[in-house]
Design an enzyme around this catalytic site. Structure first.
Site, PDB file in Angstrom:
ATOM      1  N   ASP A  22       0.857  -1.178   0.000  1.00 37.70           N
ATOM      2  CA  ASP A  22       0.000   0.000   0.000  1.00 37.70           C
ATOM      3  C   ASP A  22       0.895   1.231   0.000  1.00 37.70           C
ATOM      4  OD1 ASP A  22      -2.444   1.532   0.285  1.00 37.70           O
ATOM      5  OD2 ASP A  22      -1.851   1.889   2.362  1.00 37.70           O
ATOM      6  N   SER A  23       0.268   2.379  -0.254  1.00 38.92           N
ATOM      7  CA  SER A  23       1.011   3.638  -0.207  1.00 38.92           C
ATOM      8  C   SER A  23       1.490   3.955   1.208  1.00 38.92           C
ATOM      9  CB  SER A  23       0.104   4.769  -0.701  1.00 38.92           C
ATOM     10  OG  SER A  23      -1.104   4.781   0.045  1.00 38.92           O
ATOM     11  N   CYS A  85      -3.771  -0.856  -2.123  1.00 37.27           N
ATOM     12  CA  CYS A  85      -4.043   0.564  -2.363  1.00 37.27           C
ATOM     13  C   CYS A  85      -4.968   0.723  -3.572  1.00 37.27           C
ATOM     14  CB  CYS A  85      -2.716   1.262  -2.620  1.00 37.27           C
ATOM     15  SG  CYS A  85      -2.855   3.006  -2.979  1.00 37.27           S
ATOM     16  N   GLU A 165      -6.699   9.125   9.704  1.00 37.18           N
ATOM     17  CA  GLU A 165      -5.378   8.957  10.336  1.00 37.18           C
ATOM     18  C   GLU A 165      -5.296   9.740  11.637  1.00 37.18           C
ATOM     19  OE1 GLU A 165      -1.952   8.961   7.867  1.00 37.18           O
ATOM     20  OE2 GLU A 165      -2.850   7.459   6.560  1.00 37.18           O
ATOM     21  N   CYS A 197     -11.332   3.137  -0.889  1.00 37.92           N
ATOM     22  CA  CYS A 197     -10.067   3.631  -0.332  1.00 37.92           C
ATOM     23  C   CYS A 197      -9.732   2.792   0.901  1.00 37.92           C
ATOM     24  CB  CYS A 197     -10.215   5.102   0.047  1.00 37.92           C
ATOM     25  SG  CYS A 197      -8.763   5.794   0.855  1.00 37.92           S
ATOM     26  N   HIS A 199      -8.682   3.526   3.693  1.00 34.04           N
ATOM     27  CA  HIS A 199      -9.016   4.090   5.013  1.00 34.04           C
ATOM     28  C   HIS A 199     -10.501   4.012   5.350  1.00 34.04           C
ATOM     29  CE1 HIS A 199      -5.027   5.587   4.350  1.00 34.04           C
ATOM     30  NE2 HIS A 199      -5.007   6.285   5.466  1.00 34.04           N
TER      31      HIS A 199
HETATM   32  N1  DGL Z   1      -4.063   3.876   0.062  1.00 35.50           N
HETATM   33  C1  DGL Z   1      -4.698   4.954  -0.669  1.00 35.50           C
HETATM   34  C2  DGL Z   1      -5.890   4.377  -1.457  1.00 35.50           C
HETATM   35  O1  DGL Z   1      -6.487   3.393  -1.092  1.00 35.50           O
HETATM   36  C3  DGL Z   1      -5.146   6.070   0.258  1.00 35.50           C
HETATM   37  C4  DGL Z   1      -3.988   6.894   0.800  1.00 35.50           C
HETATM   38  C5  DGL Z   1      -3.191   7.590  -0.272  1.00 35.50           C
HETATM   39  O2  DGL Z   1      -3.673   8.574  -0.885  1.00 35.50           O
HETATM   40  O3  DGL Z   1      -2.088   7.134  -0.533  1.00 35.50           O
HETATM   41  O4  DGL Z   1      -6.219   4.926  -2.470  1.00 35.50           O
END
Ligand code: DGL
Length: 300
Positions: A22-23, A85, A165, A197, A199
């Site tokens: 993931d990012s 991600c 977050e 997403c 989150h």
């Molecule tokens: N992990 C990213 C997503 O699911 C969210 C956080 C980011 O912008 O890197 O798109």
């Protein structure tokens, strides 16, 4: 042969770990769902905490980061790469499938399939980062599944990531952001909403409360875990299939690689994963670049 992280890779491919990237830390929601669904599998997580967020960045940059993230996991001996991600799934999934030597699974296809199954013919909403929504990938999938343009409403909700977050769930600030972003979806009468997403699974209560009980919330993390079982089984990579009794009751190991250790790492990580995180290795960006070069394909 024992490789880094203590994973035994000597018993054949099905005993190798699943790689998840993931990012940043958001993908821990996906890791959590995967572990719940596949408890005996070992897993390696990579979070690109030095370069997060991906959601505000352009396609070429995200694809290049994703190539390095996935390359790192492959160099650790994973049997499959899960792109947790949504933004990386939107911009890099096809490219990774073409270039990596292992099966690759992203979050968009399982989310689209679940939404198509859940909708009663009304409007399907999708929310995500700017990158995910502007890529049009969710929308394309829904249209290809038989919905028409009027039945698909996609909205970018960039503020929700930092608010999650900062642990603002259930608080006034979050209620205001949710209302501001989701009112058009409510007005359009969406019957199904894809949480596109990493989150957003943590926001199910806030979003569910605002949208009301008639709206089905599609958690892409849960849908991905189901899709992972199907893919591993069809590729004969499921650890449990054909395993001994002791293997069936085993609890898989998890190890974590990050490109930076954020200040709030322990707190955020625990909330996303549902338990404290141990066994962390920090990976320098030079190592990331080298990992990307190992599986280089022509970047489209
Ligand atoms: N992990 C990213 C997503 O699911 C969210 C956080 C980011 O912008 O890197 O798109």
């Amino acid at each position: 042969m024992i490789r880094e992280g203590g994973f035994d890779l000597s018993g054949g491919k099905r005993f190798q770990p699943i790689g998840v990237f993931d990012s940043g830390l958001g993908g821990l929601t996906v890791l959590r769902s995967l572990h719940r669904r596949l408890p005996c599998e070992d897993m390696i997580y990579f979070g690109d905490t030095a370069r997060v967020p991906y959601g505000t960045k352009g396609e070429t940059t995200v694809r290049s980061f994703a190539r390095q993230d996935a390359g790192l996991l492959v160099s650790k001996g994973v049997k499959m790469v899960v792109v947790a991600c949504n933004t990386a799934s939107a911009f890099a999934l096809d490219y990774l499938r073409e270039t990596l030597p292992v099966p690759v699974l992203g979050v968009i296809e399982p989310g689209v399939a679940a939404a198509l199954e859940a909708t009663g013919g009304g409007v399907v909403g999708v929310i995500g980062t700017s990158g995910t929504i502007r890529s049009g990938r969710y929308q394309e999938g829904l249209l290809a599944g038989g919905l028409n343009q009027d039945q698909v409403l996609a909205l970018e909700c960039p503020l929700l990531v930092p608010l999650v977050e900062e642990d603002k769930m259930g608080q006034t600030l979050m209620h205001l952001a949710v209302k501001q972003y989701l009112q058009p979806l409510k007005d359009a009468g969406v019957d199904t909403l894809i949480l596109g997403c990493t989150h957003y699974p943590l926001l199910k209560d806030d979003i569910g409360e605002f949208m009301g009980p008639e709206t089905v919330l599609v958690d892409s993390a849960e849908m991905l875990a189901e899709a992972a079982v199907v893919m591993l089984r069809s590729d004969e990579l499921l650890r449990r299939d054909g395993a001994s009794e002791s293997e069936v009751s085993r609890v898989g190991k998890m190890s974590f690689f990050l490109s930076d250790l954020p200040w709030k790492f322990a707190d955020v990580g625990k909330r996303f994963l549902g338990r404290p995180i141990a066994d962390i290795t920090i990976v320098g960006l030079d190592e990331m670049e080298a990992a990307g070069d190992q599986h280089e394909g022509d970047l489209p």
